[in-house]
Design a protein around this motif. Sequence first.
Motif, short mmCIF file in Angstrom:
data_model
loop_
_atom_site.label_atom_id
_atom_site.label_comp_id
_atom_site.label_asym_id
_atom_site.label_seq_id
_atom_site.Cartn_x
_atom_site.Cartn_y
_atom_site.Cartn_z
N ARG A 67 0.52 -0.84 -0.27
CA ARG A 67 -0.14 0.09 -0.37
C ARG A 67 0.84 1.04 0.44
N ALA A 70 1.51 1.92 -3.38
CA ALA A 70 0.84 2.62 -4.47
C ALA A 70 0.32 4.41 -4.27
N LEU A 72 -1.27 4.77 -0.99
CA LEU A 72 -2.37 4.44 0.04
C LEU A 72 -2.27 4.26 1.45
N PRO A 92 -1.19 8.61 -5.04
CA PRO A 92 -1.35 7.38 -6.70
C PRO A 92 -1.66 7.27 -8.19
N ARG A 93 -2.47 8.06 -8.30
CA ARG A 93 -2.94 8.27 -9.93
C ARG A 93 -1.24 8.74 -10.66
N ILE A 97 1.06 3.55 -11.32
CA ILE A 97 1.04 2.16 -10.75
C ILE A 97 -1.09 1.70 -11.22
N MET A 99 -3.40 -1.25 -9.83
CA MET A 99 -3.24 -2.34 -8.18
C MET A 99 -4.75 -2.92 -8.26
N PHE A 101 -6.71 -5.53 -5.48
CA PHE A 101 -7.56 -5.88 -4.17
C PHE A 101 -8.01 -7.20 -4.59
N PHE A 118 -13.51 2.93 -16.48
CA PHE A 118 -13.44 4.17 -15.29
C PHE A 118 -11.44 4.89 -15.80
N PRO A 119 -10.64 3.48 -15.54
CA PRO A 119 -9.40 4.93 -15.45
C PRO A 119 -9.26 5.83 -16.72
N GLU A 121 -11.24 7.12 -18.13
CA GLU A 121 -11.76 8.47 -17.76
C GLU A 121 -11.70 9.34 -17.24
N ALA A 122 -11.02 9.23 -16.38
CA ALA A 122 -10.21 9.89 -14.95
C ALA A 122 -8.74 10.41 -15.38
N ARG A 124 -8.94 10.67 -18.74
CA ARG A 124 -9.51 12.58 -19.10
C ARG A 124 -9.44 11.83 -21.02
N ARG A 166 -8.94 -4.12 -16.10
CA ARG A 166 -8.81 -2.78 -15.86
C ARG A 166 -7.84 -1.94 -14.92
N ARG A 170 -5.10 0.97 -18.20
CA ARG A 170 -3.67 2.14 -18.12
C ARG A 170 -2.16 2.80 -18.24
#
Lengths: 366, 299, 278
Positions: A67, A70, A72, A92-93, A97, A99, A101, A118-119, A121-122, A124, A166, A170
Amino acid sequence: MRTSTIPHNLHNLHNLPKGTMAGVDIRHLSKRFGDLHAVNNVDLSIREGEFLVLLGPSGCGKTTLLRMIAGLERPTAGEILIGGERVDDAPPRARGIAMVFQSYALYPHRTVSQNIAFPLEASRMPRAMIAQKVRWAAEMFDIVRYLDRYPRQLSGGERQRVALCRALVRDPKVFLLDEPLANLDAKLRNTARDELKRFQRQIKTTTVYVTHDQVEALGLGDRIAVMDGGKVRQIGTPQEVYEEPVDTFVATFVGQPPMNLLAARDPALPPGTLLGFRPEHFLPRDHFAAGEPLRTFGFAVRRVEYLGSDRYVYGTVSDDVIDEATVIAKLPATVGTTIPEGERLEFAVPQAALRYFDGATGARRP
Amino acid sequence: MIARRSWADREDVLGAAMLAPALAYVLLLVGVPFVLAIALSFSNAAAGSLSFGWVGAQNYAAILADPIFLRSLRNTAIVTVGSQVLVVVLATAAAQVFRVAFRGKRFARFVLLLPWAVPVSLAAIAWTWIFDSTFSVVNWTLKTAGLLHGWLYWLGDPGLALVAIIIVQAWRIFPFATVIVLAGLSSIPQEVVEAAIVDGAGFWRRLFRIELPLLLPVVAVAVLFGVVYTATDLGVVYILTGGGPANTTQVLPTLAFQRGIQGSDLGQGAAIAVFLLPFLVVVAVAMLRLARHTEVGAK
Amino acid sequence: MKRVALYAAALGFIAFAGFPFYWMLLTAFKQNRDLYVGAFDTQHVPWIFNDPPTLEHLRLLFGQTDFLSWVWNTLVVVVAVVVITVAVAVPAGYSLARLSGRWGESLGMGIFFTYLIPPTLLFIPFARLVSLLGLQDSLGALILIYPTMTIPFCTWLVMGFLRSVPWEIEEQAMIDGYSRLAVILKVAPRLIVPGILTVVVFTFTLVMQEFVYALTFISSVDKMTVSLGVPIALVRGDVYHWGALMAAALVTSIPLAIVYNLFIDRFIQGFTMGAVKG
């Protein structure tokens, strides 16, 4: 729920681009929770493209260490470098990396394709590109047919593949996995392990994998870091860790059944020495070739367990030892000698297979 | 000799016996009156006697032609929707604040819950004093802050009175909604939020894309209860305005009370109250849907 | 910076939730000449004590009004309704949770939904029922009718509570030799004490807060409950004695708030049908 059929050849793998690679350097890393040193001054260097396993019992600090890589958890002391750059302050972003879980942590309210997207989209990415990448990732793991389903409609194995998808989408520099096989049925675990390893070999992304299962660790890792009490006890290839354990903890944690340890009473050895040998090296004396250097023991057989491919023999040894000790022998099916319970037999261990440990510190004596 | 099963082991008998009083109570004192209420709406029953005569849809025709009734229907909708919108906004915002640990949080939580814990009627009378035409402390504060130039006759002006009612209802209910939302926030699995962090989502994206959607069932429950408590509430309006001035702030419960109990026209009172049912049916159906969704659904 | 914004927001919410109570407190202890100053007078600050506080409103409340009778009436009703509710809802909840199998859940939910049927619909037929039974203008009417509100919700509360108590303890008792009935009478009560406590507290708060039925069925001032009497009957002539009124509101609210606060988590579990852990 039917278990997923795992394809035996991920034929799309040869189309994979080689992932961006980066090594991970951990220097003097510590994490304290109050008085507890969850991670205690750890130094670790993970090579580019390596599959490193953090192995240890619960509470040894392996997950905390993961963690911190990562982002976290913030370290109390020490540095973490990914690809040569310090990342201690980076969220983290920004670390490049990905992860997976233990629970897979899929977004329950989003479909599989939305989860994978989702990643992206984050970050962009334009919509069209996202759709393309999702498709590409789904094809690689053969989950295209699940794209419109929700996580609750999938089996454990399928969810794991979505989680990997997922994570991969990235193009991370480092993959972090927290006991991802723990929630799968035992039968599924072997095939899932195989898939995981082959996959990592192809894309060659640096991977850090946490587990408490030593079989998994031996099967997956290029190198294994055995941890206990917040410290790394030994780091080496599976073979090194298994055959040349650096102390009694590693010797007994790795290997099933654990290494036998006897407090030897032998004038030739320094006082307080522990004699160690693995159950598979402890065999009936007449199984060995004449002339092979051996150490023999009188073995009082208490109980035999028939386990199909092996027999485990539980008994005691009392010669040349300070206290009578329980010893386990592991006889493969190919050794057919009858082992009657209650009898005293002569067993032996090849000298080359013996390991010596200091009884007080647990450290290995050469 | 092995003992035989006596009646003390008969689970079905015991179960039925233990359930019977509650079932009887509910059936006799809720179920029957409920049916009776509907029946009364078709009658000309009066409160003084035990008379009962069928008059068909006469009561309904009468109230649907009555502008006061139509206004009360409209007011009920306005107050319910207005206050619930306010509640959702306040509760989600307050939950974000109160999920963080900070000093004095316990005391803060206690104060936050006061509006919900206090009896409706006592809160209403306090607010009547707060909104008093001559002595309103709200007016004083607004005036001193330079925000008020005329004067606000809160409870004397039809429009303002409705606003006052909405404020009081929102004030009363948002603490309850906040606690529910907070509980919902804590039930979102930690790892899902962390996965979103690792995936690169910042605070706002996480809030709107991950947390709020997952909170939807919980927020919906809070809203549904809020709708029931607001639409069917008599105390706040009765004490604050009495339905006035001149019946302009009547809501269905207060009008039903005025016509049915005070006016002794049980038939008409029942007919008015019956119009609460559509609200409640929608709520019940929505709650059933939600219950099924949370059981079968998201893991 | 974020921290400051957080505290400011928290303060805002607390101020909004709490200022009426602060205002209640001020009004209850302010002298009349400090109290009855027109709000258009911006020189006089209503938010503080401009004259020393006084106990005259409290004296008026306890000495010259029926407040104490109302407290007594409320207490009588509370005790009676709590007894009825516990006696009826607890066994019912147990039965539905442990003894009824599959349809127990649906039946329980059905009972819960009757909680949604509002008093402002039922009070019409109840008016008829009460006069039929000759209970008009009596506490008996309230004692009869309040359980219709408490039993549905409390049955559901007990059901939900039992879901979290392991079944195995009772099974163990049966293996050890108790009959089913004996288990219910001897073993189960100790296990569900917290559940029973929640039922008691919920019933208590519900009765204290109830207004509609009290307004409908009680007309004599000396028979009123606190929740009814304070806003309706603390009026002399046409004049509201705000000081006494707010004192009454305060005296009633504080203990109720304390009790409620202690049990809020359990209530939330009940409200969200156990979908959310409090």
